[in-house]
Design an enzyme around this catalytic site. Structure first.
Site, mmCIF file in Angstrom:
data_model
loop_
_atom_site.group_PDB
_atom_site.id
_atom_site.type_symbol
_atom_site.label_atom_id
_atom_site.label_comp_id
_atom_site.label_asym_id
_atom_site.label_seq_id
_atom_site.Cartn_x
_atom_site.Cartn_y
_atom_site.Cartn_z
ATOM 1 C CE LYS A 119 98.652 -0.142 67.770
ATOM 2 N NZ LYS A 119 99.312 -1.437 67.595
ATOM 3 C CD GLU A 147 99.564 -4.267 76.408
ATOM 4 O OE1 GLU A 147 98.488 -4.232 77.059
ATOM 5 O OE2 GLU A 147 100.680 -4.219 76.948
ATOM 6 C CB THR A 177 97.814 -2.514 64.025
ATOM 7 O OG1 THR A 177 98.848 -1.603 64.361
ATOM 8 C CG2 THR A 177 97.738 -3.571 65.091
#
Length: 328
Positions: A189, A277, A246
């Site tokens: 994700k 990330e 997100t």
């Protein structure tokens, strides 16, 4: 199974938030921080510089002694995915036995393509690897706002015990044994959130955002199935739930990075000094997808943009000109 003493490794926003949650659950908490300046700030002012106005609970002890943290009954590893191996390797020397090490980072190790629990198994073979993931922002959790996540390990009894140990009232952990599904959703994700941010930064509209998130979820499910994840996990908090959160708000570092890219900023400055990330996960994700012959055009476009192989405008065009096909 009583996890009364819990150590949290990492004194950033997410680590501090989880330490507060464990304290609210009545646990004795040790918060380990590597950076001396931040550790002094946490212990001296009793608040996080990343969460202004949020005070540390008196039951939280701040330390820079990794050996002290290693003597806990369970340990939450709240360090960046790319630092997981070095931290766990150092921690392994201090562990008392087969205690749970819960990875709270969402990513895939660059180069090795290892998931976080695989790194734990390699570096601390006596420990019990676990993963915590789900739709959660540190600021919400720190302030005690309602949040639900998933915690998974292969031993259902350990998973249940861990869920009860960190249940801080408004912080509600669901337990699972689908370790791969939980950590795979969290890693994937992040890449898709960058894509969602690009759509917003480019001003492509709410319809495009909805389409991007939906088709991105289809990629997540395909990738998950190829790696043995359960479909119901993909549909749950650590899959669809985390993706929705997100891909919809600037609170997400990955989404914000995408917005900056969509507005024309360069890759090396788009994260604005914050850890996204998805930037590290994207190339590993695509290499793993190619190895399993999984079609992931959105993730592939993000990886190409991040690698400088494609401009944002070219990435958008490549997706819009794909052949029409059945949705199923």
């Amino acid at each position: 199974m009583n996890f009364q003493r819990i150590a949290v490794l990492g004194g950033g926003a997410w680590g501090t938030a989880l330490a507060l949650t464990c304290a609210r659950a009545g646990r004795d908490v040790t918060l380990w921080e590597f950076d001396a300046k931040n550790a002094d700030h946490l212990s001296g002012r009793r608040e996080s510089q990343f969460l202004p106005g949020v005070k540390l609970d008196e039951r939280i002890k701040v330390t820079r002694d990794l050996g002290e943290a290693g003597r806990a009954d369970a340990i939450l590893l709240v360090v960046p995915a790319q630092a997981m191996r070095s931290v766990v390797s150092a921690l392994a020397k201090s562990l008392l036995g087969a205690i749970p090490l819960v990875a709270c980072a969402k990513g895939i190790e660059h180069g090795t393509h290892k998931f976080m629990t695989e790194i734990i198994s390699e570096c601390a073979p006596k420990a019990v690897p676990a993963i915590l993931s789900g739709p959660s922002f540190a600021a919400d959790v720190a302030r005690g706002l309602p949040t639900a996540v998933t915690i998974a390990t292969t031993d259902s009894n350990v998973a249940i015990a861990l869920a009860h140990a960190i249940n801080g009232g408004a912080f509600r952990p669901y337990h699972s044994t689908d370790v791969r599904g939980v950590e795979l959703g969290g890693a994937t994700k992040n890449v898709l959130a960058i894509a969602a941010g690009i759509v917003t930064g480019r001003g492509l509209g709410a319809s495009a955002s909805a389409a991007l998130t939906t088709r991105g979820f289809a990629e997540l499910v395909r990738f998950g199935k190829a790696h043995g994840a359960k479909t119901e996990t993909m549909m749950g908090l650590s899959g669809l739930g985390d993706l929705i959160l997100t891909c919809s708000t600037p609170q997400s570092r990955n989404f914000s990075c995408g917005v900056a890219l969509g507005k024309g900023e360069k890759v090396d400055t788009a994260a604005h000094g914050k850890l996204a990330e998805g930037v590290f996960t994207a190339p590993a994700l695509m290499e793993m997808a190619h190895a399993k012959n999984v079609d992931m055009p959105i993730s592939g476009a993000v990886a190409a943009v991040l690698a400088g192989k494609m401009k944002v405008s070219e990435a958008i065009e490549s997706l819009l000109t794909r052949p029409l096909k059945s949705e199923s």
